[in-house]
Design a protein around this motif. Structure first.
Motif, mmCIF file in Angstrom:
data_model
loop_
_atom_site.group_PDB
_atom_site.id
_atom_site.type_symbol
_atom_site.label_atom_id
_atom_site.label_comp_id
_atom_site.label_asym_id
_atom_site.label_seq_id
_atom_site.Cartn_x
_atom_site.Cartn_y
_atom_site.Cartn_z
ATOM 1 N N ILE A 1 -11.494 6.436 -0.850
ATOM 2 C CA ILE A 1 -10.661 6.740 -2.021
ATOM 3 C C ILE A 1 -9.295 6.091 -1.813
ATOM 4 O O ILE A 1 -8.462 6.628 -1.081
ATOM 5 C CB ILE A 1 -10.497 8.260 -2.222
ATOM 6 N N PRO A 2 -9.040 4.928 -2.423
ATOM 7 C CA PRO A 2 -7.764 4.232 -2.200
ATOM 8 C C PRO A 2 -6.597 4.908 -2.912
ATOM 9 O O PRO A 2 -6.624 5.103 -4.133
ATOM 10 C CB PRO A 2 -8.025 2.833 -2.767
ATOM 11 N N GLY B 1 -1.031 11.642 -4.167
ATOM 12 C CA GLY B 1 -1.178 13.071 -4.443
ATOM 13 C C GLY B 1 -2.617 13.459 -4.725
ATOM 14 O O GLY B 1 -3.107 14.477 -4.226
ATOM 15 N N VAL B 2 -3.304 12.647 -5.527
ATOM 16 C CA VAL B 2 -4.710 12.923 -5.851
ATOM 17 C C VAL B 2 -5.569 12.834 -4.596
ATOM 18 O O VAL B 2 -6.448 13.668 -4.368
ATOM 19 C CB VAL B 2 -5.229 11.937 -6.926
ATOM 20 N N LYS B 3 -5.307 11.815 -3.783
ATOM 21 C CA LYS B 3 -6.090 11.641 -2.557
ATOM 22 C C LYS B 3 -5.928 12.839 -1.626
ATOM 23 O O LYS B 3 -6.909 13.350 -1.078
ATOM 24 C CB LYS B 3 -5.668 10.357 -1.850
ATOM 25 N N LYS B 4 -4.689 13.293 -1.448
ATOM 26 C CA LYS B 4 -4.450 14.447 -0.574
ATOM 27 C C LYS B 4 -5.095 15.710 -1.126
ATOM 28 O O LYS B 4 -5.566 16.563 -0.363
ATOM 29 C CB LYS B 4 -2.943 14.658 -0.390
#
Length: 427
Positions: A305-306, A313-316
């Motif tokens: 997920i780049p 924020g979305v990745k975390k």
């Protein structure tokens, strides 16, 4: 009591190694390129020298849990290699084979050479790739760049299976990437990939036999070469980062490598990886900071997920929470790992050894299909077997992400080949 436990565990580990060597060289019921032999032998080469060091230096309260746990991991690996369970994997075998086009091995090799070259050029132009902390774009470029390994594997299988000369040309082209990574980057992983990618297809498709009198000296030389490559990387890249002869990094002089190797030898008594594993296991156990498998999901999010696309924020938010822990009395050295033994233990405690049984079941199933003259599974086997070794030396999560990476690329190239075929029919 602790000494008795240590002796008992070391005895079991030795019996496992002798059992595997017996099956390969005496009984001849096991191939040299089998998963059981490669994994157990490579793990022993990694573990045993460090055992000697930490046995002299560490307190039994740290040492005993590690020795017991590694022994359990090896035992359950052997059990997994001999179990006939499938875990429902058989239902996925047909769909997996359907996305593979055996008649177009050349196209696979060419596509992977193109993507590797594209990633290589992008990394050359990236300043952040020269350091230890890569940007999100560097990770994407590296995802493209490392397909040179797939290019070599497809070329080797094509060449040794068909003996067609154009595969040899593609093999040579992909070898340039490896030579750069080995002799400039000092990457031991690439040396192992190179030996396995060429050696396994050669032994299988030519039915060649290697005598023990040749194999033993070769393994000794290979082990010494792996040690020297750490020194080489220290000279060329200061131990980390991306570098290439194309970026101006030159081959070091032999005396520079020897000098760097002598400095490293002075620090060898640290046994970095297993020492770090001991202290990390102690910290997790002391603070009950088990993550219950969250690291496996988090590694998938981290690798696939780049943040440059979805946002940091979305990745975390997609990652599962894990407990923090702090080591007491030890600092992990730069470049050292805590090994895959630790991260399986940090996930499930002593039950983490079952991960190695699961991995052995999966890899043995892939291997059995591979030696049944199944080209797809031979390529699958070659592409992920080094990730199983990383599950010992680095992180067990690399086995999961390695399989996912392979499948993602197979799906991508499947649609590229379908598009090429569609366009050729239309014209």
């Amino acid at each position: 009591m602790a000494d008795i436990i240590h002796i008992f565990c070391i005895l079991i580990s030795s019996i496992i190694l002798i059992y595997v060597l017996y099956r390969v060289f005496i009984d001849k019921s096991l191939h040299l390129y089998s998963f059981m032999f490669i994994f157990i032998f490579a793990s022993s080469v990694f573990i045993l020298p460090q055992y000697v060091t930490i046995y002299k230096k560490l307190d039994n309260s740290l040492l005993t849990p590690l020795i017991v746990y590694i022994t359990l991991c090896l035992v359950f690996t052997i059990i997994g290699c001999n179990l006939k369970l499938s875990f429902g994997l058989s239902r996925w075998e047909r769909p997996l084979e359907k996305i593979f086009h055996e008649d177009y091995l050349t196209i696979y090799s060419v596509i992977f050479l193109i993507t590797a070259t594209l990633g290589f050029v992008k990394l050359l132009g990236s300043e952040s790739a020269l350091g230890t902390q890569w940007s999100g774009k560097d990770v994407i470029y590296n995802f493209l760049y490392t397909t040179y390994r797939y290019a070599l594997i497809f070329s080797c299988v094509g060449f040794f299976k068909t003996k067609k000369r154009h595969f040899l040309h593609l093999l040579i082209l992909s070898s340039f990437f490896f030579l750069d990574r080995i002799f400039i980057g000092g990457r031991r992983t690439d040396l192992v990939y190179y030996v396995i990618a060429i050696g396994v297809p050669y032994l299988y498709y030519t039915n060649a036999k290697i005598r023990l009198i040749i194999l033993i000296p070769s393994m000794i030389v290979a082990f010494q070469l792996l040690t020297i490559m750490v020194a080489l990387r220290t000279v060329t890249l200061d131990g980390s980062g991306f570098g290439s002869i194309a970026s101006g990094v030159s081959l070091p002089q032999f005396k520079e490598i020897v000098a760097a190797n002598e400095k490293l030898k002075a620090k060898e008594d640290r046994a970095d990886e297993l020492t770090a594993c001991c202290y990390s296991m102690d910290a997790v156990n002391r603070l009950s900071a088990y993550n219950y498998g969250a690291i496996y999901w988090n590694s998938v999010v981290q690798d696939f997920i780049p943040a440059s696309i979805v946002g940091e924020g979305v990745k975390k938010s997609l990652m599962l929470p894990t407990k923090n822990y702090k080591l007491e009395g030890y600092t992990i050295y730069k470049g050292s790992t805590t090994t895959g033994f630790f991260d399986t233990y940090s996930a499930f405690g002593y039950f983490g050894c079952l991960f190695f049984m699961f991995m052995a079941i999966v890899m043995t199933r892939i291997y059995i299909r591979a030696i049944s003259n199944n080209t797809f599974y031979m390529i699958f086997y070659l592409c992920v077997i080094v990730d199983t070794l990383h599950a010992v030396t680095h992180r067990s999560t690399l086995f999961i992400t390695g399989i996912l990476t392979f499948l993602i690329w197979m799906i991508i190239v499947h649609f590229i080949i379908r598009f090429i075929l569609f366009m050729s029919k239309s014209s």
